[in-house]
Design an enzyme around this catalytic site. Structure first.
Site, short mmCIF file in Angstrom:
data_model
loop_
_atom_site.label_atom_id
_atom_site.label_comp_id
_atom_site.label_asym_id
_atom_site.label_seq_id
_atom_site.Cartn_x
_atom_site.Cartn_y
_atom_site.Cartn_z
CB CYS A 1 -0.93 0.00 1.20
SG CYS A 1 -1.94 -1.48 1.29
CG HIS B 1 -2.85 3.16 2.86
ND1 HIS B 1 -3.64 2.98 1.74
CD2 HIS B 1 -2.80 1.96 3.49
CE1 HIS B 1 -4.04 1.72 1.70
NE2 HIS B 1 -3.55 1.08 2.75
CG ASN C 1 -6.68 -0.87 2.18
OD1 ASN C 1 -6.10 -0.36 1.23
ND2 ASN C 1 -6.04 -1.52 3.14
N1 COA Z 1 -17.77 -8.55 11.16
C1 COA Z 1 -18.10 -8.91 12.40
N2 COA Z 1 -17.22 -9.41 13.28
C2 COA Z 1 -15.95 -9.51 12.87
C3 COA Z 1 -15.52 -9.14 11.57
C4 COA Z 1 -16.50 -8.65 10.70
N3 COA Z 1 -16.21 -8.26 9.45
N4 COA Z 1 -14.19 -9.37 11.47
C5 COA Z 1 -13.79 -9.86 12.66
N5 COA Z 1 -14.84 -9.95 13.50
C6 COA Z 1 -14.86 -10.44 14.86
C7 COA Z 1 -13.78 -11.46 15.14
O1 COA Z 1 -14.18 -12.74 14.74
C8 COA Z 1 -13.63 -11.33 16.63
O2 COA Z 1 -14.66 -12.04 17.25
P1 COA Z 1 -14.36 -12.90 18.57
O3 COA Z 1 -13.91 -11.88 19.59
O4 COA Z 1 -15.69 -13.52 18.87
O5 COA Z 1 -13.29 -13.86 18.20
C9 COA Z 1 -13.89 -9.84 16.88
O6 COA Z 1 -14.60 -9.35 15.74
C10 COA Z 1 -12.64 -9.03 17.08
O7 COA Z 1 -11.74 -9.38 16.04
P2 COA Z 1 -10.34 -8.70 15.90
O8 COA Z 1 -9.62 -9.27 14.72
O9 COA Z 1 -9.65 -8.72 17.22
O10 COA Z 1 -10.80 -7.21 15.58
P3 COA Z 1 -9.95 -5.91 15.60
O11 COA Z 1 -10.52 -4.95 16.54
O12 COA Z 1 -8.48 -6.21 15.70
O13 COA Z 1 -10.21 -5.34 14.13
C11 COA Z 1 -9.24 -5.21 11.95
C12 COA Z 1 -9.84 -6.11 13.01
C13 COA Z 1 -8.87 -6.04 10.74
C14 COA Z 1 -10.27 -4.16 11.53
C15 COA Z 1 -7.99 -4.50 12.56
O14 COA Z 1 -7.13 -5.45 13.14
C16 COA Z 1 -7.23 -3.74 11.52
O15 COA Z 1 -7.72 -2.77 10.98
N6 COA Z 1 -5.99 -4.12 11.23
C17 COA Z 1 -5.20 -3.47 10.22
C18 COA Z 1 -5.68 -3.94 8.89
C19 COA Z 1 -5.15 -3.13 7.76
O16 COA Z 1 -5.21 -1.94 7.80
N7 COA Z 1 -4.67 -3.81 6.72
C20 COA Z 1 -4.20 -3.23 5.54
C21 COA Z 1 -2.95 -2.49 5.80
S1 COA Z 1 -2.44 -1.72 4.35
#
Ligand code: COA
Length: 341
Positions: free
Chosen positions: A121, A268, A298
């Site tokens: 990215c 980004h 994204n």
């Molecule tokens: N809808 C509903 N629930 C969801 C979900 C969705 N789309 N995706 C994940 N969950 C759930 C998980 O299963 C988890 O449930 P559990 O607690 O019962 O196991 C809960 O939500 C929390 O998941 P988690 O992965 O800990 O969430 P988070 O707060 O870390 O958020 C992201 C997840 C992906 C949004 C976050 O980690 C993030 O933004 N990371 C960076 C990603 C990024 O920017 N990538 C590209 C970089 S260029």
């Protein structure tokens, strides 16, 4: 000699898929996606649209903008290009030909060298610096087209709700050229400073595992899902917040300026929470950051040039404004530019 962005363009597929649309197909909700990412919808390319199709549209828009100002045809503007760089993680073809070569051919940019940049990215930021360096090193080269283009939704595991809600398709282009503006004083403009970084020890955190030479598909193997993005969301999140804060601090320090000198930060667009967390740590008001993630999600290397074109065409960037771009992503990579518009 400084290089300035003389024109911009963008392309976004027509099909718009909202969080509610996704919630009909997978176990998610508009509330979860918005509260965890700031995303409201994403645009998804039709099955016959490839990376170069979006890139070409964005490129043509940028060339038309330049051609109109110069009183010549877009075809003549294409012939004035010395270089085409396409930043992408989702090229038309892996390895060869580069997507940049496809664009060169389709634009009829017969004088332009062409190559792709793989920097996740952060690709557009790497691309701007690479183009600026290649223009600076040769008196003969004057103009480069730097494009970020992605069809991420084709490399998305639609059964993984943790990643599939995050990505969208799009392209943005910037025409970079040697500026005729004075090197000092109030008229000065162009690319001022760039920081590029990488941390390959985090390569596993954001990866398309299958399909390359490390893990190719084998003859006879049943392919249940195509090559797709695997992500350790928490690790990427932590890297991203650190990258955004670190790059802002370093750019300000190296240029000996303060945040008050910056008109706008164009980060980004990966997750609004990443930007908010970094802003909070540095005490930067949210309105300093431009966010359009709600509409486009994204779009990886396309997100910054897409945002720049949106700002440029809506008159929100004024000549002389000092803007900062910040990128982070797969590799892992990060970087930022300071640009006097
Ligand atoms: N809808 C509903 N629930 C969801 C979900 C969705 N789309 N995706 C994940 N969950 C759930 C998980 O299963 C988890 O449930 P559990 O607690 O019962 O196991 C809960 O939500 C929390 O998941 P988690 O992965 O800990 O969430 P988070 O707060 O870390 O958020 C992201 C997840 C992906 C949004 C976050 O980690 C993030 O933004 N990371 C960076 C990603 C990024 O920017 N990538 C590209 C970089 S260029």
């Amino acid at each position: 000699m400084a290089m300035e962005i003389a024109a911009t363009g963008r392309a976004v597929p027509e099909q718009r898929v909202t969080n509610d649309d996704l919630a009909k197909r997978i176990d998610t909700s508009d509330e979860w996606i918005r509260s965890h990412t700031g995303i409201g919808s994403r645009h998804i390319a039709g099955e016959h649209t490839a990376c170069s199709d979006l890139a070409l549209e964005a490129a043509k828009q940028a060339l038309s903008m330049a051609a109109e100002r110069e009183g010549r045809t877009p075809e003549a503007a294409a012939l004035s290009l010395d270089l085409i760089l396409v930043a992408t993680a989702t090229p038309d073809h892996y390895g060869t030909p580069s997507t940049a070569c496809l664009i060169q051919g389709r634009l009829g940019a017969a004088e332009a060298a062409a190559m792709d940049i793989t920097a996740g990215c952060t690709g557009f930021i790497y691309g701007l610096e690479a183009a600026a360096g290649l223009l600076a090193i040769s008196g003969a080269r004057k103009r480069a087209l730097v494009i970020g283009s992605e069809i991420l939704t084709r490399f998305t595991n639609w059964d993984d709700r943790g990643t599939c809600v995050l990505f969208g398709d799009g392209a943005g282009a910037a025409l970079l050229e040697k500026t005729t503006a004075p090197a000092e004083g109030p008229e000065k403009r162009g690319l001022l400073r760039t920081i590029l970084g990488a941390d390959g020890s985090g390569a596993e955190h954001l990866i398309i595992r299958r399909g390359g030479s490390r893990l190719p598909y084998k003859p006879g193997e049943t392919v249940d899902i195509p090559p797709h993005i695997d992500m350790n969301g928490q690790a990427v999140y932590n890297f991203a917040v650190k990258a955004v804060t670190g790059i802002i601090e370093k750019l300000l320090r190296e240029e000996k300026i303060t945040i008050d000198d910056i008109s706008l930060i164009v980060p980004h667009q990966a997750n609004a929470r990443i930007v908010q967390a970094a802003g909070k740590r540095l005490g930067i008001p949210e309105k300093k950051f431009f966010l359009n993630i709600e509409e486009y999600a994204n779009t990886s290397s396309a997100s910054i040039p897409l945002a720049l074109d949106e700002l440029n065409r809506s008159g929100k960037l004024r000549r002389g404004d000092l803007i900062m771009t910040i990128g982070f992503g797969g590799g892992l990579t990060c970087g930022g530019n300071l640009i006097i518009w």
